[in-house]
Design a protein around this motif. Structure first.
Motif, PDB file in Angstrom:
ATOM      1  N   VAL A  85       0.844  -1.200   0.000  1.00  0.00           N
ATOM      2  CA  VAL A  85       0.000   0.000   0.000  1.00  0.00           C
ATOM      3  C   VAL A  85       0.882   1.254   0.000  1.00  0.00           C
ATOM      4  O   VAL A  85       0.661   2.176  -0.789  1.00  0.00           O
ATOM      5  CB  VAL A  85      -0.969   0.004   1.208  1.00  0.00           C
ATOM      6  N   ASN A  86       1.889   1.280   0.862  1.00  0.00           N
ATOM      7  CA  ASN A  86       2.782   2.437   0.934  1.00  0.00           C
ATOM      8  C   ASN A  86       3.457   2.689  -0.412  1.00  0.00           C
ATOM      9  O   ASN A  86       3.533   3.838  -0.871  1.00  0.00           O
ATOM     10  CB  ASN A  86       3.850   2.221   2.010  1.00  0.00           C
ATOM     11  N   VAL A 146      -6.900   5.829   1.189  1.00  0.00           N
ATOM     12  CA  VAL A 146      -6.464   4.664   1.957  1.00  0.00           C
ATOM     13  C   VAL A 146      -7.470   4.479   3.076  1.00  0.00           C
ATOM     14  O   VAL A 146      -7.741   5.417   3.837  1.00  0.00           O
ATOM     15  CB  VAL A 146      -5.035   4.852   2.516  1.00  0.00           C
ATOM     16  N   VAL A 147      -8.041   3.275   3.155  1.00  0.00           N
ATOM     17  CA  VAL A 147      -9.038   2.963   4.180  1.00  0.00           C
ATOM     18  C   VAL A 147      -8.431   1.985   5.167  1.00  0.00           C
ATOM     19  O   VAL A 147      -7.943   0.913   4.782  1.00  0.00           O
ATOM     20  CB  VAL A 147     -10.326   2.373   3.555  1.00  0.00           C
ATOM     21  N   MET A 148      -8.472   2.362   6.434  1.00  0.00           N
ATOM     22  CA  MET A 148      -8.021   1.509   7.536  1.00  0.00           C
ATOM     23  C   MET A 148      -9.261   1.106   8.347  1.00  0.00           C
ATOM     24  O   MET A 148     -10.326   1.695   8.181  1.00  0.00           O
ATOM     25  CB  MET A 148      -7.030   2.274   8.413  1.00  0.00           C
ATOM     26  N   PRO A 149      -9.135   0.134   9.231  1.00  0.00           N
ATOM     27  CA  PRO A 149     -10.317  -0.322   9.980  1.00  0.00           C
ATOM     28  C   PRO A 149     -11.034   0.774  10.775  1.00  0.00           C
ATOM     29  O   PRO A 149     -12.258   0.837  10.781  1.00  0.00           O
ATOM     30  CB  PRO A 149      -9.759  -1.401  10.908  1.00  0.00           C
ATOM     31  N   CYS A 172      -7.453  -0.513   0.429  1.00  0.00           N
ATOM     32  CA  CYS A 172      -8.056  -0.922   1.700  1.00  0.00           C
ATOM     33  C   CYS A 172      -7.112  -1.876   2.410  1.00  0.00           C
ATOM     34  O   CYS A 172      -6.744  -2.911   1.855  1.00  0.00           O
ATOM     35  CB  CYS A 172      -9.400  -1.603   1.452  1.00  0.00           C
ATOM     36  N   ASP A 173      -6.729  -1.549   3.627  1.00  0.00           N
ATOM     37  CA  ASP A 173      -5.787  -2.376   4.394  1.00  0.00           C
ATOM     38  C   ASP A 173      -6.478  -2.945   5.623  1.00  0.00           C
ATOM     39  O   ASP A 173      -7.381  -2.319   6.187  1.00  0.00           O
ATOM     40  CB  ASP A 173      -4.585  -1.517   4.793  1.00  0.00           C
ATOM     41  N   GLU A 174      -6.048  -4.129   6.041  1.00  0.00           N
ATOM     42  CA  GLU A 174      -6.583  -4.795   7.237  1.00  0.00           C
ATOM     43  C   GLU A 174      -8.094  -4.989   7.140  1.00  0.00           C
ATOM     44  O   GLU A 174      -8.833  -4.758   8.104  1.00  0.00           O
ATOM     45  CB  GLU A 174      -6.228  -4.009   8.493  1.00  0.00           C
ATOM     46  N   VAL A 175      -8.573  -5.413   5.985  1.00  0.00           N
ATOM     47  CA  VAL A 175     -10.009  -5.520   5.716  1.00  0.00           C
ATOM     48  C   VAL A 175     -10.719  -6.443   6.700  1.00  0.00           C
ATOM     49  O   VAL A 175     -11.877  -6.212   7.060  1.00  0.00           O
ATOM     50  CB  VAL A 175     -10.245  -5.975   4.252  1.00  0.00           C
ATOM     51  N   ASP A 176     -10.043  -7.482   7.185  1.00  0.00           N
ATOM     52  CA  ASP A 176     -10.667  -8.402   8.155  1.00  0.00           C
ATOM     53  C   ASP A 176     -11.066  -7.707   9.444  1.00  0.00           C
ATOM     54  O   ASP A 176     -11.912  -8.208  10.186  1.00  0.00           O
ATOM     55  CB  ASP A 176      -9.725  -9.555   8.487  1.00  0.00           C
TER      56      ASP A 176
END
Length: 187
Positions: free
Chosen positions: A74-75, A91-94, A164-168
């Motif tokens: 992502v970075n 950038v979407v984080m939880p 999108c990161d850490e989608v879980d």
């Protein structure tokens, strides 16, 4: 005039992994091995970055174990687009807290320590509002960083690149707005 023309110039034939190998510097506070980025240290990331680089690919979904470098992909994608192919990026984080943490602990050191990014993002100490924790402007685009739990951050934004990161760890629903990522691109 040259700056205006640079925005209109097509991006070079360079993949994200090529860009990272040539330009990206890993920061001491964000990496166990600071210094020049080398995709060869985690070769499996090359295919992911090449897929994101491919204009014919609309969505890239990664299903993997934890701590294998997905956030670094992502970075690199963000750094590449700021430097080579400016665009509106999200950038979407939880959560909003995770978004702030990524901005401060991962993005800001990368932008500071990667020479080709240093002058493209406004100084965070300037008062012009172009470099806030969750919104950063650069020539030809901007970076918006949001939490999946914040429906207002996800709505009504003209975005070309969504990461999108850490989608879980995302909430099942962003309030009354429904699923925070469907039908968007997922990394």
């Amino acid at each position: 005039m040259e700056k205006a023309l640079a925005v209109l110039r097509p991006p070079p034939d360079l993949t994200i992994s090529d860009w990272a190998d040539a330009n990206r510097r890993l920061s001491s506070e964000a990496s166990a091995e600071p210094g020049q980025w080398r995709t060869s240290r985690a070769e499996y990331q090359r295919g992911i970055m090449e897929a994101i680089s491919d204009a014919g690919v609309e969505s890239v979904v990664i299903m993997s174990s934890a701590q294998v470098g997905k956030t670094e992909v992502v970075n690199n994608a963000v750094g590449y687009h700021i430097d080579q192919d400016p665009a509106p990026i999200m950038v979407v984080m939880p959560t909003e807290r995770d978004a702030e943490t990524w901005s401060k602990d991962r993005f800001s050191p990368m932008a500071r320590d990667t020479p080709c990014l240093q002058n493209k993002i406004a100084n965070p100490k300037s008062r012009d509002g172009n470099n806030k924790i969750l919104h950063k402007r650069f020539p030809g685009g901007h970076l918006t960083i949001v939490g999946a739990n914040a429906p207002s951050g996800l709505a009504s934004r003209p975005i070309r690149l969504l990461l999108c990161d850490e989608v879980d760890r995302y909430p099942f629903s962003a309030g009354a707005e429904g699923d925070p990522i469907v039908p968007h691109c997922v990394v």
